[in-house]
Design an enzyme around this catalytic site. Structure first.
Site, PDB file in Angstrom:
ATOM      1  N   HIS A  18       0.832  -1.208   0.000  1.00  0.00           N
ATOM      2  CA  HIS A  18       0.000   0.000   0.000  1.00  0.00           C
ATOM      3  C   HIS A  18       0.868   1.259   0.000  1.00  0.00           C
ATOM      4  CE1 HIS A  18      -2.984  -2.778   2.190  1.00  0.00           C
ATOM      5  NE2 HIS A  18      -3.521  -2.543   1.007  1.00  0.00           N
ATOM      6  N   LYS A  42     -15.484  -7.749   5.417  1.00  0.00           N
ATOM      7  CA  LYS A  42     -14.503  -8.500   6.193  1.00  0.00           C
ATOM      8  C   LYS A  42     -14.619  -8.154   7.681  1.00  0.00           C
ATOM      9  CE  LYS A  42     -11.384  -7.966   2.273  1.00  0.00           C
ATOM     10  NZ  LYS A  42     -10.220  -7.250   1.736  1.00  0.00           N
ATOM     11  N   ARG A  91      -2.122  -5.735  -8.818  1.00  0.00           N
ATOM     12  CA  ARG A  91      -0.939  -6.518  -8.457  1.00  0.00           C
ATOM     13  C   ARG A  91      -0.696  -7.654  -9.438  1.00  0.00           C
ATOM     14  NH1 ARG A  91      -2.908  -8.153  -2.823  1.00  0.00           N
ATOM     15  NH2 ARG A  91      -4.794  -8.020  -4.064  1.00  0.00           N
ATOM     16  N   SER A 129      -2.921  -7.960   3.057  1.00  0.00           N
ATOM     17  CA  SER A 129      -3.100  -7.781   4.500  1.00  0.00           C
ATOM     18  C   SER A 129      -3.413  -9.105   5.187  1.00  0.00           C
ATOM     19  CB  SER A 129      -4.226  -6.778   4.754  1.00  0.00           C
ATOM     20  OG  SER A 129      -3.903  -5.544   4.171  1.00  0.00           O
TER      21      SER A 129
END
Ligand code: COA
Length: 162
Positions: A18, A42, A91, A129
């Site tokens: 990030h 989440k 990504r 994460s």
């Protein structure tokens, strides 16, 4: 007019992936609002204040970054902050489909909103994460993946909760 962009996510916690993207975006925007989503599907490990604080620590040297939290639709938050550019990272090819759909949906909701995709540095493309949380939970070394303040926060979280 200064160029302002928005970079949103759950940041649970912020990773070097990030921060790489944030620093890269400062190469072409004047100011960046980092927006921490409160109501993500989440179940976060860190509460909103903790996530905001860690981002502040990881980017303490970047005076052009402002960290805020938001609830509800991203485009509404962007509009409320006078922002028309949303930064997203790609990504891998696997990110593309979801990002494509989200960008088009955000455009559907707010036609003036433009999504700008960026490629993060190669050495952070495998970082997420949840992987960082998993490694930390089992006592693995995450010091090359996150800021030292995040390493400490993960350590205390998993020690406290153990
Ligand atoms: N480096 C490292 N990790 C990265 C990364 C990068 N450059 N970019 C993304 N990631 C990771 C994130 O940490 C996250 O990891 P995790 O799944 O292990 O937690 C994962 O990739 C997915 O990231 P992202 O797609 O940004 O999801 P998110 O949950 O962090 O954020 C929101 C998604 C909050 C931006 C999105 O749900 C949203 O806009 N919500 C608001 C509601 C809304 O407007 N909905 C309508 C959208 S059309």
């Amino acid at each position: 007019m200064p160029t302002v962009a928005l970079y949103a996510g759950s940041f649970d916690p912020i990773t070097n992936g990030h921060t790489d993207l944030i620093r890269r975006s400062l190469g072409f925007v004047d100011r960046l609002v980092v927006a921490v989503a409160v109501n993500v599907a989440k179940q976060p490990l860190f509460n909103t204040d903790e996530r905001v604080a860690m981002i502040g620590q990881a980017l303490a040297d970047e005076t052009r970054v402002e960290v805020k939290s938001f609830q509800g639709l991203l485009v509404n938050f962007a509009r409320a902050n006078g922002v028309r550019m949303i930064i997203r990272g790609l990504r891998a090819v696997s990110d593309f489909e979801y990002e494509y759909q989200m960008a088009l949906m955000n455009r559907h909701l707010a036609p003036e909103m433009e999504t700008v995709f960026m490629i993060p540095s190669l050495d952070t493309t495998h970082v997420s994460s949840s992987l960082v949380r998993e490694i930390a939970r089992y006592g693995g070394d995450v010091s090359s993946l996150v800021h030292p303040a995040v390493v400490a926060a993960l350590k205390s979280k998993y020690t406290t909760d153990a």
